[in-house]
Design a protein around this motif. Structure first.
Motif, short mmCIF file in Angstrom:
data_model
loop_
_atom_site.label_atom_id
_atom_site.label_comp_id
_atom_site.label_asym_id
_atom_site.label_seq_id
_atom_site.Cartn_x
_atom_site.Cartn_y
_atom_site.Cartn_z
N SER A 4 -2.40 0.89 -8.20
CA SER A 4 -3.66 0.15 -8.16
C SER A 4 -3.63 -0.93 -7.08
O SER A 4 -4.67 -1.41 -6.66
CB SER A 4 -3.98 -0.45 -9.53
N VAL A 53 1.83 2.81 -12.15
CA VAL A 53 0.37 2.76 -12.02
C VAL A 53 -0.07 1.41 -11.45
O VAL A 53 -1.02 1.34 -10.66
CB VAL A 53 -0.28 3.04 -13.40
N ALA A 54 0.65 0.36 -11.82
CA ALA A 54 0.33 -0.97 -11.27
C ALA A 54 0.52 -0.97 -9.75
O ALA A 54 -0.28 -1.54 -9.01
CB ALA A 54 1.19 -2.04 -11.93
N LYS A 88 3.66 2.88 -16.53
CA LYS A 88 2.66 1.81 -16.41
C LYS A 88 2.96 0.91 -15.22
O LYS A 88 2.05 0.48 -14.52
CB LYS A 88 2.59 1.01 -17.72
N ASP A 89 4.25 0.66 -14.97
CA ASP A 89 4.62 -0.10 -13.78
C ASP A 89 4.22 0.66 -12.51
O ASP A 89 3.72 0.08 -11.55
CB ASP A 89 6.14 -0.35 -13.75
N THR A 132 7.14 5.96 -20.51
CA THR A 132 5.74 5.54 -20.56
C THR A 132 5.59 4.13 -19.98
O THR A 132 4.68 3.86 -19.19
CB THR A 132 5.26 5.54 -22.03
N ALA A 133 6.51 3.22 -20.37
CA ALA A 133 6.46 1.85 -19.85
C ALA A 133 6.70 1.85 -18.34
O ALA A 133 6.04 1.11 -17.59
CB ALA A 133 7.51 0.98 -20.55
N SER A 156 -2.91 7.18 -10.30
CA SER A 156 -3.17 6.17 -11.32
C SER A 156 -3.14 6.73 -12.75
O SER A 156 -3.42 6.01 -13.70
CB SER A 156 -4.53 5.52 -11.05
N ASP A 157 -2.81 7.99 -12.89
CA ASP A 157 -2.77 8.58 -14.24
C ASP A 157 -1.34 8.56 -14.78
O ASP A 157 -0.50 9.37 -14.41
CB ASP A 157 -3.28 10.03 -14.19
N PHE A 158 -1.09 7.64 -15.68
CA PHE A 158 0.32 7.44 -16.06
C PHE A 158 0.90 8.60 -16.85
O PHE A 158 2.12 8.74 -16.95
CB PHE A 158 0.57 6.07 -16.70
N LYS A 159 0.03 9.47 -17.37
CA LYS A 159 0.55 10.66 -18.06
C LYS A 159 1.23 11.64 -17.11
O LYS A 159 1.98 12.52 -17.53
CB LYS A 159 -0.60 11.39 -18.77
#
Lengths: 338, 338
Positions: free
Chosen positions: A218, A214-215, A211-212, A207-208, A231-234
């Motif tokens: 973006s 997704v960054a 998030k990276d 999950t962490a 962009s959907d981290f799931k």
């Protein structure tokens, strides 16, 4: 047929030869796995299914039952030849009462799973926390064979661990031992899903890592393997990180190295408290990435420990991989029914 | 004379009544303490002395011998009435061989202290790491009586801990368990004496607090109780922090609160791994400050844990204070000679 005696200390001397099979089951948040083991813990058949997402205990139980029966059918074995079943669940458990204490994602709270499954199957059922079961599997039949003091750390959506001390599963005073994912390794660090800042899980879980990723998305700086998830981290799966590493993408490599490096700090903390001989690293993410993850995590761990204690611990990859939980649960069930 | 049977399970049924006294000894870096206990662990006499600073093992041994003999003389007891002696040392120990492995400050390396003392005293001698001994003392006869899973954390020049699991001292695979002082609670945080950044000891030891005090001195912003020590952080004693708190000095209060707050993060990490019922806080600094330290550390610990596990652990102050180490060492020695 295989000689019953080949099973050694776990065979249960007075077990009926007709009842020589054990079910090992891994109930995960997104999927479940049923494995039929023979008396030697050889895999006779296995069956996977999606875990129903609606959080209704009866629906989950139904799916577990169907998956177990399907695996037995594949194996060509009737239920009356099963001696017991062990279930790994993503929750603390009350072993004696056979209760799943709390799985927020799955809607099971204080759920008497042992009683419900025994009513369906007519065999003794034992529950164990999944990371405890996975660690026990590695201890009995995997990378930890012959060790006395070890830990298993499993990295996926979250981070969980199991602990073996003096040759026995250690669960703590109230069943919460091994919450390695919520070790605080950086006060004031990134926010964790648990609400604390700076937990290991907020650095090193998949999950962490998502998030990276997704960054990067973006900022329009997207490795090709991540394009689909965007962009959907799931939508980020362990396999995507594995592929990005194979393609030698520098951003994917950074994300993996960051996860593994901080994991090494968490491992150093575990070692400073427990002084185990061995740490086994596993779980969906580590099973996919393998040695590059292990090597970075180990180097970081050693660099964060004093010299004497750093030399006292070995770090290896899981041998059993996705079989660790079912096999560990099956071992526990069979040892409990001896 | 006290009835031998009053001692309960530790008495050693066939112990000669004439040999009913036990020596408990705390060998510290700056001072040593010898205590003569009767069969009920009542203190008959105690004697303190400075630890010789020159790091010559023979000189240290001489001082230990003199201190023990002085305490026996005060008690009016001849050496032939002593059944055994337990020694707490600030080092990992090889219990079976009776060897002090390494005390950098005191010049003892692979030192066969058991053999040397047995030759002098003619009674069985047992060595234990000091924080292990202190924790064992609290477990047997102090704040931890009746518990099965607990930890003792001792704050002074450094930070050490002992762990009791399932009613037994847990030392790990190679004797290093309980290195709580070197838990990394803030990656990239302040430099610790061990060479790592962000260890608990670099935030919460008396040494870390003295560094804060020195920072005030260098800014000319000096609480009156610190005036004498000035810019030399070695001169800061626990008593000065105690006095500053009594005078309600806001800077002294901040320094103590910072130490205790970070201690709470270290305690949360310990609890996440071990899930003990109880943590006993002791050591020179905490023994002096008492409840204000405990309350801040406990609040921080609870705030850094998930709700379920936070409720599972109690935190209390040491009951035995400076007797914890001698008493624990004496208990271990007597239980070993049973």
């Amino acid at each position: 047929m295989i000689d019953e005696t080949a099973d050694g200390p776990h065979s249960g001397g007075d077990m009926d030869n007709d009842k020589r099979y054990t079910i090992g089951f891994d109930l995960g948040g997104t999927k479940m796995l049923s494995v039929v083991f023979d008396a030697d813990y050889k895999v006779i058949a296995q069956e996977k299914a999606r875990t129903p997402p609606d959080g209704d205990p009866a629906v989950i139980l139904e799916a577990m039952d169907a998956t177990v029966r399907k695996s037995l059918k594949t194996a060509g074995i009737a239920f009356d030849r099963v001696n017991c079943a062990g279930i790994g669940v993503p929750s603390p458990v009350d072993r004696a009462a056979g209760i799943v204490i709390s799985t927020p994602n799955m809607g099971l709270f204080q759920y008497p799973m042992k009683k419900e499954l025994e009513a369906k199957w007519g065999v003794p059922v034992f529950l164990e926390n999944d990371t405890n079961a996975g660690t026990y599997g590695e201890f009995r039949r995997g990378a930890g064979k012959g060790k006395k003091h070890m830990a298993g750390i499993f990295v996926g959506t979250g981070i969980g661990a199991g602990i073996i001390l003096d040759g026995k599963l250690y669960c703590g005073a109230s069943g919460y031992a091994g919450e390695v994912g919520h070790l605080i390794i950086m006060e004031g660090g990134p926010l964790c899903g648990c609400g604390q800042y700076g937990c290991l899980e907020a650095f090193s879980s998949r999950t962490a890592m998502a998030k990276d990723a997704v960054a990067l998305a973006s900022a329009g700086n997207m490795p090709s393997v991540f394009k689909q998830a965007g962009s959907d981290f799931k939508l980020y799966k362990s396999k995507m990180f594995e592929l990005g590493l194979k393609e030698n993408d520098p951003n994917v490599r950074k994300i993996i190295e960051r996860s593994a490096w901080h994991m090494g700090v968490g491992m150093a903390n575990l070692v400073n408290i427990l002084n185990p001989e061995l740490i086994v690293l596993g779980g969906g993410l580590v099973d996919r990435i393998g040695m590059p993850y292990l090597e970075t995590a180990r180097a970081s761990m050693q660099g964060h420990l004093m010299a004497g204690i750093a030399k006292s611990v070995t770090v290896v990859l899981s041998e059993l991989k996705e079989l660790a939980v079912p096999l560990g649960a099956a071992c526990i069930a069979r040892e409990e029914t001896k």
